[in-house]
Design a protein around this motif. Structure first.
Motif, PDB file in Angstrom:
ATOM      1  N   ALA A  13      53.844  55.284  63.135  1.00 49.74           N
ATOM      2  CA  ALA A  13      53.103  54.149  62.576  1.00 49.74           C
ATOM      3  C   ALA A  13      53.902  53.453  61.479  1.00 49.74           C
ATOM      4  N   ILE A  14      54.496  54.230  60.592  1.00 49.04           N
ATOM      5  CA  ILE A  14      55.307  53.654  59.511  1.00 49.04           C
ATOM      6  C   ILE A  14      56.518  52.935  60.084  1.00 49.04           C
ATOM      7  N   SER A  15      57.120  53.510  61.093  1.00 48.20           N
ATOM      8  CA  SER A  15      58.275  52.883  61.739  1.00 48.20           C
ATOM      9  C   SER A  15      57.879  51.529  62.346  1.00 48.20           C
ATOM     10  N   LEU A  16      56.726  51.474  62.989  1.00 47.83           N
ATOM     11  CA  LEU A  16      56.244  50.235  63.592  1.00 47.83           C
ATOM     12  C   LEU A  16      56.000  49.176  62.526  1.00 47.83           C
ATOM     13  N   LEU A  17      55.233  49.528  61.497  1.00 52.29           N
ATOM     14  CA  LEU A  17      54.871  48.545  60.469  1.00 52.29           C
ATOM     15  C   LEU A  17      56.042  48.131  59.587  1.00 52.29           C
ATOM     16  N   SER A  18      57.057  48.990  59.499  1.00 48.44           N
ATOM     17  CA  SER A  18      58.196  48.641  58.657  1.00 48.44           C
ATOM     18  C   SER A  18      59.254  47.827  59.396  1.00 48.44           C
ATOM     19  N   GLN A  19      59.079  47.664  60.691  1.00 47.43           N
ATOM     20  CA  GLN A  19      60.022  46.838  61.450  1.00 47.43           C
ATOM     21  C   GLN A  19      59.910  45.401  60.943  1.00 47.43           C
ATOM     22  N   ARG A  20      61.045  44.803  60.682  1.00 45.13           N
ATOM     23  CA  ARG A  20      61.059  43.463  60.088  1.00 45.13           C
ATOM     24  C   ARG A  20      60.183  42.496  60.865  1.00 45.13           C
ATOM     25  N   TRP A  21      59.328  41.781  60.167  1.00 39.39           N
ATOM     26  CA  TRP A  21      58.421  40.739  60.632  1.00 39.39           C
ATOM     27  C   TRP A  21      57.127  41.259  61.262  1.00 39.39           C
ATOM     28  N   THR A  22      57.099  42.483  61.728  1.00 43.85           N
ATOM     29  CA  THR A  22      55.933  42.979  62.461  1.00 43.85           C
ATOM     30  C   THR A  22      54.659  42.911  61.626  1.00 43.85           C
TER      31      THR A  22
END
Length: 107
Positions: A13-22
């Motif tokens: 979840a953190i990886s998804l939300l920390s992806q630039r612009w997401t």
């Protein structure tokens, strides 16, 4: 905290939300369905190519819905799915935290 103790789902979840612009794309869609050009104009600095990639990724994850309206010309709108709307409390709390603890950038 011991790194081996982090839940893999939390890490994902953190990886998804920390992806630039997401996070910004999801945040913009909290206000309702939007067309591609409206999203692009509303997110300063994002390129059309990257926005398109992120929307496809989020659609593949079931977070964003893409609705095609058979009009002339064809109209496409992006909106959040139930799964996407479930992120609203996370983003709103992040927004409150930022208002309290981060300095505003001067442009």
């Amino acid at each position: 905290m011991d790194q081996s103790q982090i839940c893999p789902r939390f890490e994902q979840a953190i990886s998804l939300l920390s992806q630039r612009w997401t996070g910004l794309i999801i945040y913009r869609l909290l206000s309702g369905p939007q067309r591609f050009c409206t999203l692009e104009a509303g997110i300063k600095g994002i390129s059309g190519r990257v926005l398109s990639e992120r929307l496809k990724d989020l659609e593949g994850l079931g977070i964003v819905k893409r609705d095609v309206f058979p009009e002339t010309p064809v109209r496409i709108e992006y909106s959040l799915s139930e799964k996407g709307h479930a992120l609203e409390p996370v983003l709103r709390e992040t927004e409150k935290w930022a208002q309290t603890w981060l300095e505003a950038e001067v442009e």
